[in-house]
Write a protein that holds these residues in place. Structure first.
Motif, short mmCIF file in Angstrom:
data_model
loop_
_atom_site.label_atom_id
_atom_site.label_comp_id
_atom_site.label_asym_id
_atom_site.label_seq_id
_atom_site.Cartn_x
_atom_site.Cartn_y
_atom_site.Cartn_z
N ASN A 69 93.95 86.71 48.58
CA ASN A 69 94.55 87.18 47.34
C ASN A 69 93.91 88.53 46.98
OD1 ASN A 69 95.63 87.52 44.79
ND2 ASN A 69 95.47 85.35 44.26
N THR A 70 94.32 89.55 47.71
CA THR A 70 93.78 90.90 47.52
C THR A 70 94.03 91.40 46.10
OG1 THR A 70 94.26 91.31 49.85
CG2 THR A 70 93.75 93.23 48.50
N CYS A 71 95.20 91.12 45.57
CA CYS A 71 95.55 91.56 44.22
C CYS A 71 94.56 91.01 43.20
CB CYS A 71 96.98 91.12 43.90
SG CYS A 71 97.58 91.69 42.30
N GLU A 72 94.26 89.74 43.28
CA GLU A 72 93.34 89.11 42.32
C GLU A 72 91.92 89.68 42.48
OE1 GLU A 72 93.05 86.52 39.06
OE2 GLU A 72 94.81 87.17 40.17
N GLY A 73 91.52 89.94 43.72
CA GLY A 73 90.21 90.54 43.96
C GLY A 73 90.10 91.93 43.33
N LEU A 74 91.15 92.73 43.50
CA LEU A 74 91.16 94.07 42.91
C LEU A 74 91.17 94.01 41.38
CD1 LEU A 74 93.65 95.82 45.36
CD2 LEU A 74 91.19 96.30 45.13
N LYS A 75 91.94 93.07 40.81
CA LYS A 75 91.99 92.92 39.35
C LYS A 75 90.61 92.60 38.79
CE LYS A 75 96.68 91.33 38.60
NZ LYS A 75 97.55 90.19 38.27
N LEU A 76 89.93 91.64 39.41
CA LEU A 76 88.60 91.26 38.93
C LEU A 76 87.62 92.43 39.09
CD1 LEU A 76 86.54 89.33 37.80
CD2 LEU A 76 86.33 88.29 40.08
N ALA A 77 87.67 93.11 40.23
CA ALA A 77 86.78 94.26 40.45
C ALA A 77 87.04 95.35 39.40
CB ALA A 77 86.98 94.81 41.86
N ARG A 78 88.30 95.58 39.10
CA ARG A 78 88.64 96.60 38.09
C ARG A 78 88.10 96.21 36.72
NH1 ARG A 78 93.35 97.34 34.88
NH2 ARG A 78 94.46 95.78 36.12
N ARG A 79 88.24 94.93 36.35
CA ARG A 79 87.71 94.47 35.05
C ARG A 79 86.20 94.65 34.98
NH1 ARG A 79 91.41 90.08 35.54
NH2 ARG A 79 89.75 88.71 36.21
N ASP A 107 89.58 91.41 56.48
CA ASP A 107 90.17 91.28 57.82
C ASP A 107 91.51 90.58 57.73
OD1 ASP A 107 89.55 88.64 57.33
OD2 ASP A 107 88.55 88.30 59.24
N GLY A 108 92.00 90.42 56.52
CA GLY A 108 93.26 89.70 56.38
C GLY A 108 94.27 90.45 55.56
N LYS A 109 95.50 90.12 55.78
CA LYS A 109 96.58 90.72 55.01
C LYS A 109 96.68 89.99 53.67
CE LYS A 109 100.14 87.78 57.00
NZ LYS A 109 99.32 87.00 57.86
N PRO A 110 97.20 90.64 52.66
CA PRO A 110 97.43 89.94 51.40
C PRO A 110 98.42 88.80 51.64
CG PRO A 110 97.80 92.30 51.15
CD PRO A 110 97.62 92.03 52.60
N SER A 111 98.01 87.58 51.36
CA SER A 111 98.88 86.44 51.65
C SER A 111 98.97 85.46 50.49
CB SER A 111 98.38 85.71 52.90
OG SER A 111 97.06 85.24 52.71
N ALA A 112 98.43 85.84 49.33
CA ALA A 112 98.49 84.96 48.16
C ALA A 112 98.57 85.82 46.90
CB ALA A 112 97.27 84.05 48.12
N LEU A 113 99.12 85.21 45.86
CA LEU A 113 99.32 85.93 44.60
C LEU A 113 99.52 84.91 43.49
CD1 LEU A 113 100.06 88.65 43.11
CD2 LEU A 113 102.43 88.13 43.71
#
Length: 196
Positions: free
Chosen positions: A58-68, A85-91
């Motif tokens: 869940n790359t999106c969630e990781g970036l959101k938390l890092a941004r906060r 090492d992985g593609k975004p595969s969850a949201l």
């Protein structure tokens, strides 16, 4: 992934970067975000015991938390160093998103009432759009995103290139063996260029 331990080298690099910042750049700080089905901040003292699990990315969630986390700090330079090492595969999505042919299962997020949408088949347009939108939000907030990619799958390389263009960051396509060298060189180069 693919029978290769890429998690241990990433942990080693993070520990080395933490030591470098603590000893050479004491005014800086380092926060660690682990992203899988969700994302969580991990205290650096607990990094050695963190295990990789059978999760999606869940790359999106990781970036959101890092941004906060970064926006809560009063620093001149805010940077996300993403090692993956992985593609975004969850949201996480709000409400009922219906059934997707590749993801018949969804998991309720107990904290926010959101649902976890998963699709490991290729690059899912809904997941990639949300991830790229979060990259754009990081850039708008003045946060640089530099990505260290530990795989060379064509479609994933193309996605990281697109992400890097939006972020105005850098992408490094490396291996677990040379990861540390690339991360340290990039960090030190950015620090010295800010001093000039």
């Amino acid at each position: 992934l693919y029978g290769e331990d890429r998690f241990t080298p990433a942990k080693r690099v993070t520990l080395a970067l933490s030591h470098l910042i603590r000893t050479q750049y004491p005014g800086d700080s380092l926060k660690l975000v682990l992203f899988h089905d969700s994302a969580e901040e991990v205290p650096l003292g607990k990094l050695a015991n963190v295990q990789v699990g059978p999760y999606h990315t869940n790359t999106c969630e990781g970036l959101k938390l890092a941004r906060r986390l970064l926006m809560a700090q009063r620093k001149d330079m805010r940077q996300i160093i993403m090692i993956t090492d992985g593609k975004p595969s969850a949201l996480f999505v709000e409400g009922d998103f219906g059934r997707h042919p590749y993801s018949p299962n969804s998991k309720k997020d107990k904290d926010a009432g959101r649902r976890l949408y998963k699709n490991s088949m290729g690059l899912d347009p809904m997941i990639t759009e949300a991830t790229l939108a979060e990259v754009a939000a990081c850039r708008k907030s003045g946060i640089i995103v530099n990505t260290f990619m530990l795989t060379d799958d064509y479609y994933l390389v193309e996605f990281v290139k697109q992400m890097t263009e939006i972020a105005h960051g850098k992408a490094y396509f490396t291996t677990s063996l040379s990861l540390g060298e690339y991360v340290m060189m990039d960090f030190i180069k950015r620090k010295t260029s800010r001093v000039k």
